[in-house]
Scaffold this motif. Structure first.
Motif, PDB file in Angstrom:
ATOM      1  N   UNK A   1       0.821  -1.207   0.000  1.00  9.11           N
ATOM      2  CA  UNK A   1       0.000   0.000   0.000  1.00  9.11           C
ATOM      3  C   UNK A   1       0.857   1.259   0.000  1.00  9.11           C
ATOM      4  N   UNK A   2       1.911   1.254   0.802  1.00 11.99           N
ATOM      5  CA  UNK A   2       2.776   2.442   0.905  1.00 11.99           C
ATOM      6  C   UNK A   2       3.443   2.723  -0.447  1.00 11.99           C
ATOM      7  N   UNK A   3       3.890   1.645  -1.124  1.00 10.83           N
ATOM      8  CA  UNK A   3       4.561   1.829  -2.419  1.00 10.83           C
ATOM      9  C   UNK A   3       3.553   2.254  -3.488  1.00 10.83           C
ATOM     10  N   UNK A   4       2.366   1.610  -3.442  1.00  9.35           N
ATOM     11  CA  UNK A   4       1.344   1.893  -4.460  1.00  9.35           C
ATOM     12  C   UNK A   4       0.825   3.324  -4.338  1.00  9.35           C
ATOM     13  N   UNK A   5       0.700   3.819  -3.111  1.00 10.52           N
ATOM     14  CA  UNK A   5       0.096   5.148  -2.901  1.00 10.52           C
ATOM     15  C   UNK A   5       0.846   6.244  -3.672  1.00 10.52           C
ATOM     16  N   UNK A   6       2.162   6.169  -3.635  1.00 12.08           N
ATOM     17  CA  UNK A   6       2.973   7.206  -4.307  1.00 12.08           C
ATOM     18  C   UNK A   6       2.650   7.217  -5.806  1.00 12.08           C
ATOM     19  N   UNK A   7       2.571   6.015  -6.383  1.00  5.81           N
ATOM     20  CA  UNK A   7       2.331   5.892  -7.827  1.00  5.81           C
ATOM     21  C   UNK A   7       0.896   6.310  -8.161  1.00  5.81           C
ATOM     22  N   UNK A   8      -0.066   5.857  -7.356  1.00  7.56           N
ATOM     23  CA  UNK A   8      -1.483   6.160  -7.620  1.00  7.56           C
ATOM     24  C   UNK A   8      -1.756   7.660  -7.486  1.00  7.56           C
ATOM     25  N   UNK A   9      -1.184   8.279  -6.466  1.00 11.52           N
ATOM     26  CA  UNK A   9      -1.408   9.716  -6.265  1.00 11.52           C
ATOM     27  C   UNK A   9      -0.830  10.542  -7.416  1.00 11.52           C
ATOM     28  N   UNK A  10       0.155   9.945  -8.120  1.00 10.32           N
ATOM     29  CA  UNK A  10       0.753  10.654  -9.261  1.00 10.32           C
ATOM     30  C   UNK A  10       0.016  10.328 -10.556  1.00 10.32           C
ATOM     31  N   UNK A  11      -0.969   9.444 -10.486  1.00  6.36           N
ATOM     32  CA  UNK A  11      -1.758   9.091 -11.679  1.00  6.36           C
ATOM     33  C   UNK A  11      -1.057   8.115 -12.608  1.00  6.36           C
ATOM     34  N   UNK A  12       0.000   7.473 -12.111  1.00  7.11           N
ATOM     35  CA  UNK A  12       0.754   6.512 -12.936  1.00  7.11           C
ATOM     36  C   UNK A  12       0.303   5.085 -12.630  1.00  7.11           C
ATOM     37  N   UNK A  13       0.820   4.127 -13.397  1.00 12.32           N
ATOM     38  CA  UNK A  13       0.449   2.729 -13.168  1.00 12.32           C
ATOM     39  C   UNK A  13       1.406   2.070 -12.173  1.00 12.32           C
ATOM     40  N   UNK A  14       0.840   1.270 -11.294  1.00 14.43           N
ATOM     41  CA  UNK A  14       1.607   0.451 -10.358  1.00 14.43           C
ATOM     42  C   UNK A  14       2.344  -0.611 -11.205  1.00 14.43           C
ATOM     43  N   UNK A  15       3.560  -1.028 -10.813  1.00 13.73           N
ATOM     44  CA  UNK A  15       4.314  -1.978 -11.653  1.00 13.73           C
ATOM     45  C   UNK A  15       3.507  -3.237 -12.019  1.00 13.73           C
ATOM     46  N   UNK A  16       3.706  -3.673 -13.262  1.00  9.07           N
ATOM     47  CA  UNK A  16       2.940  -4.804 -13.791  1.00  9.07           C
ATOM     48  C   UNK A  16       3.016  -6.047 -12.901  1.00  9.07           C
ATOM     49  N   UNK A  17       4.244  -6.394 -12.447  1.00  4.76           N
ATOM     50  CA  UNK A  17       4.377  -7.646 -11.685  1.00  4.76           C
ATOM     51  C   UNK A  17       3.490  -7.649 -10.443  1.00  4.76           C
ATOM     52  N   UNK A  18       3.297  -6.487  -9.831  1.00  5.83           N
ATOM     53  CA  UNK A  18       2.477  -6.388  -8.605  1.00  5.83           C
ATOM     54  C   UNK A  18       1.019  -6.731  -8.929  1.00  5.83           C
ATOM     55  N   UNK A  19       0.464  -6.061  -9.942  1.00  3.51           N
ATOM     56  CA  UNK A  19      -0.968  -6.284 -10.247  1.00  3.51           C
ATOM     57  C   UNK A  19      -1.198  -7.652 -10.896  1.00  3.51           C
ATOM     58  N   UNK A  20      -0.238  -8.114 -11.686  1.00  2.11           N
ATOM     59  CA  UNK A  20      -0.396  -9.427 -12.327  1.00  2.11           C
ATOM     60  C   UNK A  20      -0.467 -10.506 -11.242  1.00  2.11           C
ATOM     61  N   UNK A  21       0.428 -10.442 -10.248  1.00  4.58           N
ATOM     62  CA  UNK A  21       0.399 -11.443  -9.171  1.00  4.58           C
ATOM     63  C   UNK A  21      -0.913 -11.380  -8.397  1.00  4.58           C
ATOM     64  N   UNK A  22      -1.400 -10.150  -8.163  1.00  2.00           N
ATOM     65  CA  UNK A  22      -2.681  -9.997  -7.443  1.00  2.00           C
ATOM     66  C   UNK A  22      -3.804 -10.697  -8.210  1.00  2.00           C
ATOM     67  N   UNK A  23      -3.852 -10.467  -9.510  1.00  2.00           N
ATOM     68  CA  UNK A  23      -4.939 -11.021 -10.340  1.00  2.00           C
ATOM     69  C   UNK A  23      -4.813 -12.536 -10.468  1.00  2.00           C
ATOM     70  N   UNK A  24      -3.583 -13.022 -10.658  1.00  2.00           N
ATOM     71  CA  UNK A  24      -3.392 -14.474 -10.792  1.00  2.00           C
ATOM     72  C   UNK A  24      -3.932 -15.194  -9.556  1.00  2.00           C
ATOM     73  N   UNK A  25      -3.651 -14.652  -8.379  1.00  2.00           N
ATOM     74  CA  UNK A  25      -4.158 -15.263  -7.132  1.00  2.00           C
ATOM     75  C   UNK A  25      -5.669 -15.139  -7.048  1.00  2.00           C
ATOM     76  N   UNK A  26      -6.165 -13.949  -7.374  1.00  2.00           N
ATOM     77  CA  UNK A  26      -7.592 -13.657  -7.162  1.00  2.00           C
ATOM     78  C   UNK A  26      -8.496 -14.533  -8.036  1.00  2.00           C
ATOM     79  N   UNK A  27      -8.126 -14.694  -9.327  1.00  2.00           N
ATOM     80  CA  UNK A  27      -9.043 -15.429 -10.217  1.00  2.00           C
ATOM     81  C   UNK A  27      -9.008 -16.938  -9.967  1.00  2.00           C
ATOM     82  N   UNK A  28      -8.057 -17.375  -9.130  1.00  2.00           N
ATOM     83  CA  UNK A  28      -8.012 -18.799  -8.783  1.00  2.00           C
ATOM     84  C   UNK A  28      -8.875 -19.091  -7.551  1.00  2.00           C
ATOM     85  N   UNK A  29      -9.415 -18.054  -6.930  1.00  2.00           N
ATOM     86  CA  UNK A  29     -10.197 -18.285  -5.715  1.00  2.00           C
ATOM     87  C   UNK A  29     -11.564 -18.877  -6.041  1.00  2.00           C
TER      88      UNK A  29
END
Ligand code: AP5
Length: 214
Positions: free
Chosen positions: A46-74
């Motif tokens: 959250x701390x790392x993502x906040x800086x990027x989100x507040x600047x309107x940029x994209x959070x690094x791909x590997x972070x969101x890809x891992x989140x989605x890979x786990x989530x869609x397997x639930x």
């Protein structure tokens, strides 16, 4: 039913995803919501993502890809899911395709919500959200009954830190550069459906449902 909602910031992806979730009884998976929850929980991510989100940029791909890979397997994704805000670029879309192939699944429809930059600015500068239950309001198109208070749970409404003019412009630039090319990507896969996201939420929802049935 497995769906992707594409569209610029403020196109109404979250609004339509919530209605689709009710209609089809499948989860809405919003990478933006997952990241905002991590910010709220004060996690390292959250701390790392906040800086990027507040600047309107994209959070690094590997972070969101891992989140989605786990989530869609639930378990709750067995009957399907609605991806809201993912993928955001070609690299994410390719990883999603690879993961779905491994799982022997495919995306049924990609709904592209089209809206002008002017409308985006109107919608996002007027948006407020309930941090307790996630309900969304707009000071003109969907005002809460009591100013600043959630109609549903009585929570105190907040404005997102990235919903200011400067950051919205940056988010639009990022959308044009990184996310809009996904329309071509999915057009080639022949499952892209375009919906004009103008008019009332209900009218747009009705058009989205028609596209899903095609
Ligand atoms: P995210 O949370 O995904 O934000 P976004 O894409 O910018 O989209 P929004 O949530 O702002 O808008 P929406 O299209 O959902 O519209 P909504 O329904 O809310 O991402 C935020 C940040 O997280 C990114 O900038 C990035 O940093 C990071 N991130 C997220 N996913 C990522 C990923 N995959 N990779 C990397 N980074 C990622 O509606 C907006 C307003 O309009 C509301 O007030 C609503 O009430 C109103 N409204 C809706 N429909 C209508 C209508 N028909 N008429 C009038 N008003 C309407």
């Amino acid at each position: 039913m497995r769906l992707i909602l594409l569209g610029p910031p403020g196109a109404g992806k979250g609004t339509q995803a919530k209605l689709l979730k009710e209609k089809f009884q499948i989860p809405q998976i919003s990478t933006g919501d997952i990241l905002r929850q991590a910010v709220k929980d004060n996690t390292e991510l959250g701390a790392r993502a906040k800086i990027v989100m507040d600047a309107g940029q994209l959070v690094p791909d590997n972070v969101v890809i891992d989140l989605i890979k786990d989530r869609i397997r639930q378990e709750d994704c067995k009957a399907g899911f609605i991806l809201d805000g993912f993928p955001r670029n070609i690299a994410q879309a390719e990883k999603l395709s690879e993961t779905l192939v491994e799982m022997n699944l495919r995306i049924d429809k990609v709904i592209d919500l089209e809206v002008s930059a002017e409308e985006v600015l109107n919608r996002l500068t007027g948006r407020s959200t309930c941090p307790e239950c996630g309900a969304m309001f707009h000071h003109i198109s969907r005002p809460p009954k009591v100013s600043g208070v959630c109609d549903g749970c009585g929570g105190r409404l907040e404005q997102r830190p990235d919903d200011n003019r400067e950051t919205i412009q940056e988010r639009l630039k990022v959308y044009m550069g990184s996310t809009a090319p996904l329309k071509e990507f999915y057009k080639k896969q022949e499952n892209l459906k375009m919906v004009e996201a103008k008019g009332s939420v209900e009218e747009i929802f009705s058009n989205v449902c028609k596209m899903i049935d095609v």
